[in-house]
Scaffold this active site. Structure first.
Site, PDB file in Angstrom:
ATOM      1  N   CYS B  78      48.266  42.577  79.448  1.00  0.00           N
ATOM      2  CA  CYS B  78      47.736  43.810  80.043  1.00  0.00           C
ATOM      3  C   CYS B  78      48.621  44.278  81.199  1.00  0.00           C
ATOM      4  CB  CYS B  78      46.270  43.625  80.443  1.00  0.00           C
ATOM      5  SG  CYS B  78      45.446  45.180  80.803  1.00  0.00           S
ATOM      6  N   HIS B 177      43.525  41.763  75.902  1.00  0.00           N
ATOM      7  CA  HIS B 177      43.270  40.483  76.573  1.00  0.00           C
ATOM      8  C   HIS B 177      42.894  39.433  75.529  1.00  0.00           C
ATOM      9  CE1 HIS B 177      43.198  41.575  80.889  1.00  0.00           C
ATOM     10  NE2 HIS B 177      42.914  42.776  80.419  1.00  0.00           N
ATOM     11  N   GLU B 179      42.563  36.354  75.915  1.00  0.00           N
ATOM     12  CA  GLU B 179      41.659  35.359  76.524  1.00  0.00           C
ATOM     13  C   GLU B 179      40.236  35.884  76.669  1.00  0.00           C
ATOM     14  OE1 GLU B 179      43.595  37.358  78.112  1.00  0.00           O
ATOM     15  OE2 GLU B 179      42.926  37.748  80.164  1.00  0.00           O
TER      16      GLU B 179
END
Lengths: 254, 198
Positions: B78, B177, B179
């Site tokens: 990002c 993202h 994660e």
């Protein structure tokens, strides 16, 4: 962009509780475990709403956030009691991805800009509790957990929050909250049309169909659910299956 | 594998650290950009605003560039991806200039581009190892590389089409993202790391 189902957990003294405001609170589990369970069920995001009554209880919230962040791989928002840039920094440090700011933003609107500048707009959610009383004939902003009426117009305030840096609006209808008669479609639509950022509708979900309605007719980007999924009236999976059947774009559950 | 997450002091690195920890890696969070170069792979995380992060990186910009051009695997997520570019409309300061191009505001009615969205036209081999067709995004800005051949996947938001993944030399960036993209995202991130260090 896919529509989102966001599960809200009320957290007090390190436990998820359920009940009407501060009365008859019932323990329903561990925040990290429940958040994980909802991720598995297909929730797109989790919100921890801190309903602590004291500073001691509040301190335990960040422990819950820390433990959750260890095993939760969807976005986590922390709301309730965020009053400063430092509070925001602490919540993010503990493992939150976003904070939602309500009463403090009304009291001190520059707070939204300060947080957005430091952490980015994507992690600043302006939480607005709105109510339309018979005398008012339009939606006003209420603060302090929906107990204090302000003079602010909810739609104008939503616009101002975005101008000041909020990346999302979490919009709660106080009258519908807990009533399970459906989201306030008119309010949601009015705010969603007035602001360029995603609007998360909250308050009033009684069924999967209500969720569909607020995403389609209300123009919300996301729907917040709490009681109906905690009580098993429906589940995140069922809501998503309904949305998918009706060709509303959702992230499918594996 | 020694993984270093560079901390610009602006947000949540817990779930990223946890997602990167596949049991065989040693994951470390480091605030000093020069000290962060001492590892097998450098991760630029996706939290914060461009101006703030760029000023944190400024004193070490030359050292970071030299290390990445010298072959240090670097994964930007990002904002971390955006920092690989030259500059951004979001804030003052220089990016690392590892990939040529600018970062500009997402051109759409609803900004930020916030939520779960598709990853389109994925051509990177990581997607074969760890399929990911939908991911979580939270970006108001997007990378505009000067050369289209660095783009390995795309995102579409309203009428804007911008890179979901770029790769050039030892640097790779993802706009989403991983994660925060549930289990499939974590598997993708681990595959990305394994590939970066292969």
């Amino acid at each position: 962009m896919l529509t989102r189902i966001i599960v809200c957990l009320d957290v007090r003294a390190g436990r998820v509780v359920k009940g009407t405001r501060f009365e008859q609170l019932r323990d329903i589990g561990d925040p990290a475990e429940l958040a994980n369970r909802y991720e598995t069920e297909g929730a797109d995001e989790i919100v921890f709403l801190d309903i602590s009554a004291s500073l001691e209880e509040r301190a335990t919230l960040l422990d819950s956030v820390r433990r959750s962040a260890e095993q939760l791989f969807i976005p986590l928002t922390v709301g309730g009691g965020i009053r400063s840039v430092d509070d925001t920094a602490r919540a993010l440090r503990a493992g939150a991805d976003k904070v939602s700011i309500n009463t403090a933003a009304v009291a001190q609107p520059t707070l939204l800009a300060e947080c957005a500048e430091r952490f980015g707009s994507q992690c600043v959610v302006a939480s607005i509790d709105a109510r339309c009383t018979a005398d008012d004939r339009h939606w006003r902003v209420w603060t302090h957990g929906g107990t204090v009426r302000t003079e602010r117009d909810a739609i104008e305030w939503a616009r101002e929050c975005v101008d000041r840096g909020a990346g999302e609006i979490l919009l709660t209808s106080i009258d519908r909250d807990g009533a399970r008669t459906g989201y306030d479609l008119e309010l949601t639509h009015a705010v969603a049309s007035a602001v360029p950022v995603p609007v998360i509708a909250s308050g009033g979900a009684g069924s999967a169909h209500h969720v569909r309605d607020v995403l389609v007719s209300g123009g919300a980007s996301a729907a917040l659910v709490a009681g109906i999924v905690h009580d098993g009236v429906t589940s995140v999976r069922e809501i998503k299956e309904l949305l998918d059947r009706e060709r509303i774009p959702v992230r499918k559950v594996a | 594998m020694r993984v270093t997450i560079l901390d610009y002091g602006a947000g949540n690195l817990h779930s990223l650290a946890k997602a990167l920890d596949d049991g065989s890696s040693r994951v470390r969070v480091e605030a000093d950009p020069v000290a962060a170069l001492d590892g097998d792979v450098l991760v630029l995380p996706g939290v914060g605003a461009f101006g703030h992060a760029a000023s944190h990186l400024a004193p070490a910009r030359d050292a970071l560039r030299a290390a990445i051009f010298g072959g240090l695997p670097c994964v930007g997520i990002c904002l971390g991806m955006q920092l690989l570019f030259d500059e951004s409309e979001e804030g003052a300061g220089a990016g690392l200039g590892v990939i040529e191009g600018r970062v500009t505001r997402v051109r759409a009615r609803r900004v930020p581009h916030m939520g779960w969205a598709a990853i389109e036209d994925a051509s990177d081999s990581t997607f074969e190892r760890a399929p990911l067709d939908v991911a979580y995004y939270a970006n108001g800005f997007a990378c505009r590389p000067s050369r289209a051949d660095v783009v390995r996947a795309w995102s579409i938001h309203e009428d804007d089409r911008f890179p979901a993944m770029v790769r050039e030399g030892s640097a790779v960036g993802v706009q989403f993202h991983p994660e925060k993209s549930s289990r499939a995202g974590v598997a993708f991130l681990r595959a990305l790391m394994a590939e970066a260090c292969a």
